[in-house]
Design an enzyme around this catalytic site. Structure first.
Site, mmCIF file in Angstrom:
data_model
loop_
_atom_site.group_PDB
_atom_site.id
_atom_site.type_symbol
_atom_site.label_atom_id
_atom_site.label_comp_id
_atom_site.label_asym_id
_atom_site.label_seq_id
_atom_site.Cartn_x
_atom_site.Cartn_y
_atom_site.Cartn_z
ATOM 1 N N HIS A 548 0.820 -1.216 0.000
ATOM 2 C CA HIS A 548 0.000 0.000 0.000
ATOM 3 C C HIS A 548 0.855 1.268 0.000
ATOM 4 O O HIS A 548 0.314 2.372 -0.118
ATOM 5 C CB HIS A 548 -0.917 -0.003 1.223
ATOM 6 C CG HIS A 548 -2.193 0.751 1.005
ATOM 7 N ND1 HIS A 548 -2.432 1.520 -0.111
ATOM 8 C CD2 HIS A 548 -3.316 0.860 1.769
ATOM 9 C CE1 HIS A 548 -3.635 2.072 -0.023
ATOM 10 N NE2 HIS A 548 -4.196 1.693 1.110
ATOM 11 N N ASP A 552 -2.503 1.892 -4.540
ATOM 12 C CA ASP A 552 -3.738 2.249 -3.846
ATOM 13 C C ASP A 552 -4.795 1.171 -4.057
ATOM 14 O O ASP A 552 -4.729 0.371 -5.000
ATOM 15 C CB ASP A 552 -4.269 3.590 -4.350
ATOM 16 C CG ASP A 552 -3.354 4.743 -3.970
ATOM 17 O OD1 ASP A 552 -2.697 4.649 -2.910
ATOM 18 O OD2 ASP A 552 -3.291 5.722 -4.736
#
Length: 575
Positions: A548, A552
């Site tokens: 992450h 995204d």
């Protein structure tokens, strides 16, 4: 008596090298194992030690020249005769390489590699005197399985003293931090003695056994374990005063400590060639991000740095140590004391230790997030059932679901290239090729061989490549280069029956695709008129584990939508 100095073979797939610097000049006295010249290959930069003591009589190949392995590049006169100065040194014609060293024709990654191409234990003939009355003895030494590997653990001897062995016949098994492998015998004869017991870790080039001539008797004395070097020890060239007390180390890596400045006392690891390139381009190596093991700066690293920032450029504002560098053991919290309970404590194998380190390292490095998608595989299941027998008869390899998933993975990457990338400090490196790691479960651990350039392979080529690396992983026939360089990974725990799992990312990658099992399930189907019905479909759950820090949730889900749509509407020719 003159001794030829030859270009060494630094790996089974390396067939030539470039001499970058001579460390001695004609007329200089040299000691055996003293660094004599520097070379650069496409995989390693190294200082090469002298094969004998004496006077450097002649240099036949000048710095900058590239020659094949086994080419004579210099001559040492053991009697101390004067140097040859009558004519300037000329590059020698490459010597004919043995058949086993001839470069192979380029082939797709799917081509299977024969077992005899496994890196062999290196041999030193005559170093142990005669073979007990049966001819000259051959020392069997721990091979170097990669440029950043300096030690290995002998896990199993496949022969015992007194057994006859054939050249290239598997002799012993080793485990390193990158690969487990069977090592073939360097010569034919009788295994005279075993010097290093199973379970012992030794440095590369350590003599681990001796093979005598056909009539050589085995030594009655039991094998003595070699002393394991300290974990932090790096191989270094022996001093001229004690050249016979240590085995020559073909790869020399310098560790430089800086007492002050941006990196404090952080160590910088680099090869002689890298240090020379840094000097010539006025580059501070403390500013160059190293992508090698432990932050080692490779030739590619400094070339990329110079290309991006120019000679003498200032550092980018990110730490040069790779994000995947493991934390120092001293920084780890001590393990809690276990209560007194019945049971047996079994030491971890070297492979299990490395797996443990890499998994903890990855969890500390990447911000792991997972997304799960249900995919209707009915179309592919029916296609496979219909074509499997004739397809396998035509191509000689089993038809599995893995190439379908691999093709879908690459389709998704075309939609979201960030999935096929790595984090380098504060930068994102987008990879040109899709090198797919295929996780293979072994009885003794887990290994991830890599199918490189997968985007260039046909469906049949992908299946052959996946089958090949899987079979050779289980047979311990992989070499280090085949478990490095992956850019994205597929793992398939679904063969054991789970719905899905949440796999850990393999550093320095940023994504891993996990396959669950394929199950028949009732599914609501809506037709073109909006009418719903229930049908039995073949469903798989695919899980994307992603980092992450740079991927995204929207990008991850859009990638998975592309993968799902490709599989549910599969219409490609599978050959």
């Amino acid at each position: 008596m003159p001794t030829d100095v030859v270009m060494p073979q630094m790996g089974e797939s390396i067939f030539e090298g470039t001499i970058t610097k001579w460390l001695k000049k004609p007329g200089d006295k040299i000691q055996r194992d003293e660094p004599l010249f520097e070379i650069s290959t496409d995989k390693v930069d190294a200082e090469i030690p002298a094969p004998a003591s004496g006077v450097l009589k002649e240099i036949k190949v000048q710095p900058g020249a590239t020659v094949q392995v086994n080419t004579v590049v210099g001559v040492i006169d053991a009697d101390g005769a004067g140097a040859s100065t009558s004519a300037p040194a000329k590059p020698a014609q490459p010597a004919a390489a043995p058949a086993s060293s001839a470069p192979a024709q380029s082939a797709p990654a799917a081509s299977a590699q024969p077992a005899q191409q496994q890196p062999a234990a290196q041999a030193s003939v005559g170093a142990s005197g005669n073979g007990g009355g049966g001819g000259a003895a051959t020392d069997v030494v721990m091979p170097q399985m990669g440029e950043s590997i300096f030690e290995g653990t002998i896990t199993k001897w496949l022969k015992k003293p007194g057994d006859k062995v054939q050249r290239d016949e598997p002799l012993f098994e080793i485990s390193t931090d990158k690969v487990d492998a069977e090592i073939p015998a360097p010569a034919s004869g009788v295994l005279r003695d075993i010097k290093v017991k199973e379970g012992t870790t030794v440095q590369v080039n350590t003599v681990v056994a001796t093979i005598g001539g056909a009539g050589a008797p085995a030594q009655a004395a039991p094998a003595q374990p070699a002393q394991k070097p300290p974990a932090a020890a790096q191989p270094t060239a022996p001093t001229p005063q004690a050249p016979q007390q240590a085995a020559p180390q073909p790869h020399r890596e310098q560790v430089i400590s800086f007492p002050s400045g941006e990196r404090g006392r952080e160590e910088v690891r680099s090869s002689p060639l890298v240090r020379r390139m840094a000097r010539e381009n006025n580059v501070d190596l403390t500013k160059v991000p190293g992508t090698g093991l432990g932050g080692r700066i490779s030739k590619t690293d400094i070339q990329n740095f110079i290309q991006q920032h120019g000679p003498g450029a200032q550092a980018p504002m990110y730490a040069p140590t790779p994000v995947a560098a493991p934390a120092a053991p001293a920084q780890r919290a001590p393990a809690p004391a276990l209560p007194q309970v019945p049971g047996e404590a079994v030491p971890m194998t070297p492979m299990r230790k490395k797996i443990a380190e890499r998994m903890v390292e990855s969890k500390h490095t990447s911000a792991h997030v997972h997304t799960v998608f249900k995919v209707d595989m009915t179309r592919i299941v029916r296609l496979r059932e219909k074509m499997r027998k004739q397809w396998e008869a035509r191509h000689g390899v089993k038809l599995t679901y893995m190439p379908f998933i691999a093709k879908a993975l690459m389709h998704g990457i075309r939609t979201k290239p960030v999935v096929n990338s790595s984090v380098v400090g504060d930068a994102i490196q987008y990879h040109k090729n899709v090198n797919i790691g295929i996780a293979v479960a072994l009885e003794w651990g887990l290994i991830v061989p890599v199918v490189k350039g997968a985007e260039n392979l046909s469906f049949v080529g992908l299946q052959r490549a996946i089958t090949d690396v899987g079979e050779r992983a289980r047979a311990k026939k992989l070499v280090p280069d085949e478990v490095q360089g992956g850019t994205v990974t597929i793992t398939n725990p679904g063969i054991y029956g789970p719905q899905f799992g949440t796999p850990i990312i393999l550093q320095p990658q940023v994504a891993i695709l996990g396959m669950g099992g394929i199950f028949k399930e009732p599914v609501v189907i809506t037709d073109a008129d909006g009418n719903d019905s229930i049908a039995v479909r073949h469903i798989i759950r695919l899980v994307l584990g992603y980092d992450h820090r740079i991927i995204d949730g929207a990008d991850a889900d859009q990638f998975m939508v592309a993968v799902r749509d490709y599989l549910e509407n599969f219409n490609e020719d599978i050959g």
